[in-house]
Design a protein around this motif. Sequence first.
Motif, PDB file in Angstrom:
ATOM      1  N   GLU A 117      -3.099  13.739  -2.205  1.00 53.02           N
ATOM      2  CA  GLU A 117      -4.119  14.579  -1.555  1.00 53.02           C
ATOM      3  C   GLU A 117      -5.174  15.031  -2.545  1.00 53.02           C
ATOM      4  O   GLU A 117      -6.357  15.166  -2.192  1.00 53.02           O
ATOM      5  CB  GLU A 117      -3.439  15.800  -0.916  1.00 53.02           C
ATOM      6  CG  GLU A 117      -2.603  15.442   0.311  1.00 53.02           C
ATOM      7  CD  GLU A 117      -1.881  16.654   0.861  1.00 53.02           C
ATOM      8  OE1 GLU A 117      -1.950  17.719   0.202  1.00 53.02           O
ATOM      9  OE2 GLU A 117      -1.259  16.544   1.933  1.00 53.02           O
ATOM     10  N   ASN A 118      -4.766  15.269  -3.818  1.00 51.64           N
ATOM     11  CA  ASN A 118      -5.717  15.789  -4.799  1.00 51.64           C
ATOM     12  C   ASN A 118      -6.490  14.677  -5.502  1.00 51.64           C
ATOM     13  O   ASN A 118      -7.461  14.959  -6.198  1.00 51.64           O
ATOM     14  CB  ASN A 118      -4.985  16.632  -5.838  1.00 51.64           C
ATOM     15  CG  ASN A 118      -4.386  17.900  -5.199  1.00 51.64           C
ATOM     16  OD1 ASN A 118      -4.956  18.431  -4.258  1.00 51.64           O
ATOM     17  ND2 ASN A 118      -3.239  18.336  -5.720  1.00 51.64           N
ATOM     18  N   ASP A 119      -6.041  13.450  -5.355  1.00 55.54           N
ATOM     19  CA  ASP A 119      -6.727  12.342  -6.003  1.00 55.54           C
ATOM     20  C   ASP A 119      -7.966  11.982  -5.205  1.00 55.54           C
ATOM     21  O   ASP A 119      -7.905  11.826  -3.973  1.00 55.54           O
ATOM     22  CB  ASP A 119      -5.775  11.134  -6.124  1.00 55.54           C
ATOM     23  CG  ASP A 119      -6.406  10.041  -6.954  1.00 55.54           C
ATOM     24  OD1 ASP A 119      -7.163   9.224  -6.373  1.00 55.54           O
ATOM     25  OD2 ASP A 119      -6.146  10.036  -8.162  1.00 55.54           O
ATOM     26  N   ASP A 120      -9.087  11.832  -5.894  1.00 57.15           N
ATOM     27  CA  ASP A 120     -10.359  11.546  -5.212  1.00 57.15           C
ATOM     28  C   ASP A 120     -10.316  10.207  -4.503  1.00 57.15           C
ATOM     29  O   ASP A 120     -10.894  10.026  -3.428  1.00 57.15           O
ATOM     30  CB  ASP A 120     -11.499  11.559  -6.219  1.00 57.15           C
ATOM     31  CG  ASP A 120     -11.750  12.954  -6.769  1.00 57.15           C
ATOM     32  OD1 ASP A 120     -11.364  13.934  -6.074  1.00 57.15           O
ATOM     33  OD2 ASP A 120     -12.342  13.090  -7.861  1.00 57.15           O
ATOM     34  N   PHE A 121      -9.645   9.247  -5.077  1.00 61.58           N
ATOM     35  CA  PHE A 121      -9.602   7.908  -4.490  1.00 61.58           C
ATOM     36  C   PHE A 121      -8.684   7.891  -3.283  1.00 61.58           C
ATOM     37  O   PHE A 121      -9.056   7.401  -2.213  1.00 61.58           O
ATOM     38  CB  PHE A 121      -9.123   6.896  -5.553  1.00 61.58           C
ATOM     39  CG  PHE A 121      -9.007   5.500  -5.017  1.00 61.58           C
ATOM     40  CD1 PHE A 121     -10.159   4.722  -4.817  1.00 61.58           C
ATOM     41  CD2 PHE A 121      -7.756   4.945  -4.732  1.00 61.58           C
ATOM     42  CE1 PHE A 121     -10.020   3.430  -4.328  1.00 61.58           C
ATOM     43  CE2 PHE A 121      -7.652   3.663  -4.233  1.00 61.58           C
ATOM     44  CZ  PHE A 121      -8.788   2.898  -4.019  1.00 61.58           C
ATOM     45  N   THR A 147     -16.062   2.103  -1.451  1.00 56.28           N
ATOM     46  CA  THR A 147     -16.902   1.304  -2.373  1.00 56.28           C
ATOM     47  C   THR A 147     -17.319   2.198  -3.498  1.00 56.28           C
ATOM     48  O   THR A 147     -17.502   3.417  -3.321  1.00 56.28           O
ATOM     49  CB  THR A 147     -18.149   0.746  -1.646  1.00 56.28           C
ATOM     50  OG1 THR A 147     -18.891   1.812  -1.123  1.00 56.28           O
ATOM     51  CG2 THR A 147     -17.749  -0.235  -0.566  1.00 56.28           C
ATOM     52  N   GLY A 148     -17.483   1.598  -4.633  1.00 59.16           N
ATOM     53  CA  GLY A 148     -17.907   2.387  -5.777  1.00 59.16           C
ATOM     54  C   GLY A 148     -18.603   1.519  -6.793  1.00 59.16           C
ATOM     55  O   GLY A 148     -18.296   0.332  -6.938  1.00 59.16           O
ATOM     56  N   SER A 187     -14.020  -1.564  -9.878  1.00 56.85           N
ATOM     57  CA  SER A 187     -14.047  -2.904  -9.299  1.00 56.85           C
ATOM     58  C   SER A 187     -13.031  -3.001  -8.191  1.00 56.85           C
ATOM     59  O   SER A 187     -12.137  -2.169  -8.063  1.00 56.85           O
ATOM     60  CB  SER A 187     -13.753  -3.970 -10.397  1.00 56.85           C
ATOM     61  OG  SER A 187     -12.446  -3.782 -10.881  1.00 56.85           O
ATOM     62  N   VAL A 188     -13.102  -4.108  -7.458  1.00 56.74           N
ATOM     63  CA  VAL A 188     -12.181  -4.305  -6.337  1.00 56.74           C
ATOM     64  C   VAL A 188     -10.755  -4.488  -6.858  1.00 56.74           C
ATOM     65  O   VAL A 188      -9.797  -3.987  -6.280  1.00 56.74           O
ATOM     66  CB  VAL A 188     -12.619  -5.531  -5.508  1.00 56.74           C
ATOM     67  CG1 VAL A 188     -11.603  -5.830  -4.419  1.00 56.74           C
ATOM     68  CG2 VAL A 188     -14.010  -5.313  -4.936  1.00 56.74           C
ATOM     69  N   THR A 189     -10.615  -5.212  -7.931  1.00 51.66           N
ATOM     70  CA  THR A 189      -9.278  -5.461  -8.503  1.00 51.66           C
ATOM     71  C   THR A 189      -8.620  -4.167  -8.891  1.00 51.66           C
ATOM     72  O   THR A 189      -7.436  -3.933  -8.615  1.00 51.66           O
ATOM     73  CB  THR A 189      -9.384  -6.386  -9.718  1.00 51.66           C
ATOM     74  OG1 THR A 189     -10.041  -7.599  -9.315  1.00 51.66           O
ATOM     75  CG2 THR A 189      -8.008  -6.728 -10.307  1.00 51.66           C
ATOM     76  N   GLU A 190      -9.403  -3.299  -9.513  1.00 51.83           N
ATOM     77  CA  GLU A 190      -8.855  -1.993  -9.919  1.00 51.83           C
ATOM     78  C   GLU A 190      -8.452  -1.170  -8.701  1.00 51.83           C
ATOM     79  O   GLU A 190      -7.434  -0.472  -8.712  1.00 51.83           O
ATOM     80  CB  GLU A 190      -9.886  -1.239 -10.756  1.00 51.83           C
ATOM     81  CG  GLU A 190     -10.124  -1.891 -12.121  1.00 51.83           C
ATOM     82  CD  GLU A 190     -11.227  -1.188 -12.890  1.00 51.83           C
ATOM     83  OE1 GLU A 190     -11.915  -0.317 -12.264  1.00 51.83           O
ATOM     84  OE2 GLU A 190     -11.405  -1.445 -14.090  1.00 51.83           O
ATOM     85  N   GLN A 191      -9.273  -1.261  -7.643  1.00 49.92           N
ATOM     86  CA  GLN A 191      -8.949  -0.511  -6.435  1.00 49.92           C
ATOM     87  C   GLN A 191      -7.658  -1.030  -5.810  1.00 49.92           C
ATOM     88  O   GLN A 191      -6.811  -0.251  -5.363  1.00 49.92           O
ATOM     89  CB  GLN A 191     -10.115  -0.623  -5.419  1.00 49.92           C
ATOM     90  CG  GLN A 191     -11.367   0.097  -5.869  1.00 49.92           C
ATOM     91  CD  GLN A 191     -12.490  -0.032  -4.837  1.00 49.92           C
ATOM     92  OE1 GLN A 191     -12.217  -0.465  -3.720  1.00 49.92           O
ATOM     93  NE2 GLN A 191     -13.697   0.340  -5.238  1.00 49.92           N
TER      94      GLN A 191
END
Length: 745
Positions: A11-15, A28-29, A33-37
Motif C-alpha cells: 500500500e505504501n509503495d508508489d508502484f 508507464t514511466g 523500463s518494462v523489464t524492471e516493472q
Amino acid sequence: MESLDVCAEIENDDFYSQFLLEPIKVVTGDNVSVTEQVTKLTDGINKLTKSLECQVLAKHNDLLTQASHISDLENMLEAVRVQEESLLRGTEGLADGVYASYESLENQTIMLERVQITCNLLRHASKILVLWNKLCSINDNPAKEAMLLYELNELFNDYDFEGINLLDDVLKQVRDRRTELLNNSTELLQSSLLSGDKTKLLQCFKVFHNLQCTGEQINNTVNSILKCLQREIHNALDIQMVSIEVKKSSSGRIAPGKANIMSAQDFKIKLWDNIEKLFKVEIYNSCLKAVMLQTAVTELHAIGNFRNIAKNFWNELCLLFSTELEKSPSNVSQSIEIDYAKLLKCFNDLLSKLKCKNLEMNRSYFTKWENSFLSKSLAKLLDPVRSMWHLNQVPNMDQIDNAIRVIAEALSISLGDKQLSISLANSVAKSIKQMHMETEQRLSMDNDVSQIIEPPTSSQQKNADLCNALYYFTSQIKRVLVNLNSLLPQESVQIVQSSLKDISSLPILQLFSESIKNSLFIILLTMHNEQDFVKNEDPNNKTLSCSPYMKELQQFVSRCKDIYLSMFQDKSALNECNVTISKACIERFIHHVCNVRPLTVYGRAKLQVDCKHLEISLSPLINDVIDLGDNYRQLKALQLLLEKSPHEIAKSQYEGASLPYSLVMMFLFSHAGQQLLAPHVCAGWNIQKLMQWLDTHKNERERLEFVAGALQRYQNHVRQNQIATYDEVYPLLLQLLEDGRKTLK
C-alpha cells in the motif's frame, strides 16, 4: 514477513499502490523500463504468494472445518429446494380450483344481472304502459298531464328501450305530446302576460313545475322581454328615427332645396317625448310582466326559490338602458347629461307606479351621466355668483335674484330622488360658500371702518352694502328652503342650512359694537364728575330729572342707531349686536354706581332716576329690556338698593338678591366714613383702572378678596391709631364677606 507487513509495504509503495486504484490504469514511466516493472511485479506476487502459504499453514484446521460446514449447508439448501418445488405444485393445483370457481361465479353473476335488467325493463315497460293509459284518459288537465309526462320521460331515460317494438310508438307519442304541451303552455304564458290573466299564468307555472323546467321557462321569458325591450330602447334613442319624427311633426323652416331644418330644441323635445313614452308604455308593460312572473312564482311555494325575478329583471333593464346610451350618438348622450334629473324621474315614477318592494335604480350603471350632470349643475350654480362680482362692486338685487332662481331650480329638479337631491344640495352649499368668500374678500378692514364720530365713510357704507347683499342672498335661500321643506329630504335641507350657519353680518357689526361700547364707557365714566351726587338737599317733594351724562348717553345711542346700525338689514345679527352693547352698558353702569363716592341721599335719588332713564336710553337698541335677562334684573336690584339703608341692604342680600356680594359691598363703602377707604383707593387706582380690573376679573372669589384687602387695611388702621369704635358699616361688610365666601363653597 508477517502478512500485515506485506500489505503495508504494498500500500505504501508508489508502484504497487497504483494497482489498488479503481479503475486500474496502465503503468508507464519515463525512468523505469518494462523489464524492471515486470521484475518488480513478479517480486510482489511472490511476496503475496508466500504470505498466503504462511497463513494457510498457520490456519489449516480452521479452513478444513469451514469446508466441512459448506458441505452441510449445500445439503440443507438441496432439501429446501425439493420442498419448494413440492409447494409450487400444490399452489398450482389450488389456483386451478380457484380459477374454475371464479369463472363459474362470474357466469352466474352475468346471468343474474341480465335477469335483473330484464325484470327492470319489464317492470318499467309495465309502468310506462300503465302511465300511458292514464295519460290517454286525461282531458283538460295540463298540470296532471305534465306530471305524467315527466314521470314517463324519467322512466324512458332510466334504460335504453331501443329494440322493444312495444314501446317505440309510446316513446314517440310521449315526446310529441310533451313538446305539444310545452308549446301550448308557453303560448298561454305569453298571452297571460299580455292580458294579465293571473289564473292562467298560475296554470302555466304548474305545468312547468311538473315538467321540471320552471327556471328554463322563466329565463327564456325574461330574455324574450329584454330582447324586445332592447329594440324599443334603441329605437327611442336612435337619432335618425328621432330626426324623422321631428321632421314629420315639425313646422320648421324650409331651407333652400326644400330641406327641412331640425332645431336642437325640437330634437331635444322629441327625444324626451320618446323616452317618457318608452317608460310609460313599453318599459312599464315589460316590468309589469316581470312583476306578474314574480307574483305567480311567489304564490306557488312548491316551485322553488325564484324570488328575485323582478329584482334581476330591473338590474338587467338598468344595464340594458345604460348600454344603449353608451352606443347612442353624442347629442343624445349630451341631452341625457343636461337633463339627467328627467331620466331619474322616469325611473322613480316607474318604480312608484309598479309598487314593487326591493326595487331601486342601480345608479352605478349611470355614473358617467350623473357625474357629468352634477359637474354642469355646479358650474351653472357658480356662474351667476361669480359673474355678479365685477369691478369690485356690490351686486344688485337682480343679480342676486338670478342666482337664487338658479339655486331654486337646482333644488327643485331633484325632487323625488334623495341621492340626487343630496348631491345637488352639496353643490348649492358650494355656491353659497363661493358667495360668502367673494363677499369676505371685498370687505374693507381699514382703520376708519369702526369710527362713529363722523358720518359713515365710503368703506363703512360699502361694508354695510356687502353685508346687506349677503343677508338678502341668505334670506332668500332660507325662503326657498321653507317653500321646499316638505318636499326635499331632510339631509338636503340640513346641508344647505349648515352652509348658511356661519354667514352673518355680525363680524362687521362687532367692529361698530366695540367702538360704541368704548364710547359708552367714556360717557359713563363722567358719572363721577356729577356735582348733584354730593348735594345735601332733601330729594323728597322734588321732581328729579336724569343726570347730564345720561342725557348724553341717550343722544349717543340714538345717533349710533340712526346713523350707523341702521345701515344693516341683518336683523338677527343686529339684534345680537344690540344685546351685546346693552348688556355691556348696564354692566358698566352698575360697576360705576357701586363705586361712586362720596354719595349723598340726594345723589342716590338722582342715580335712581338714572337707572330708570337707562332703560329709556337703551330702548332704540332693545325693544324689551326684559330680554337682557340677568343684566336687567341686576339693574332693577341696583335701583332698589339705592333707596335702602345699609342694614336693609345687608338683610336683602341675606334673603337673596340679584347683585353679587362683591358689588353690594363696594356700594356700601359709599355709606361709610372717609376713614373706611374704598378698595380701589386702597390699591392706589383711579376709577378707570378699577373698571379695567373688573372687566378682566369676573371671578367672584377674586373680587371678594379684593374687597377683603380694603377691610383688612381699615382694621389695621383702627388698631394702629387706637380708634375706639369701628365705622357702623364695617361689621355689615364683614358679615357680607363671610356670607359671600360661604355661598362660593
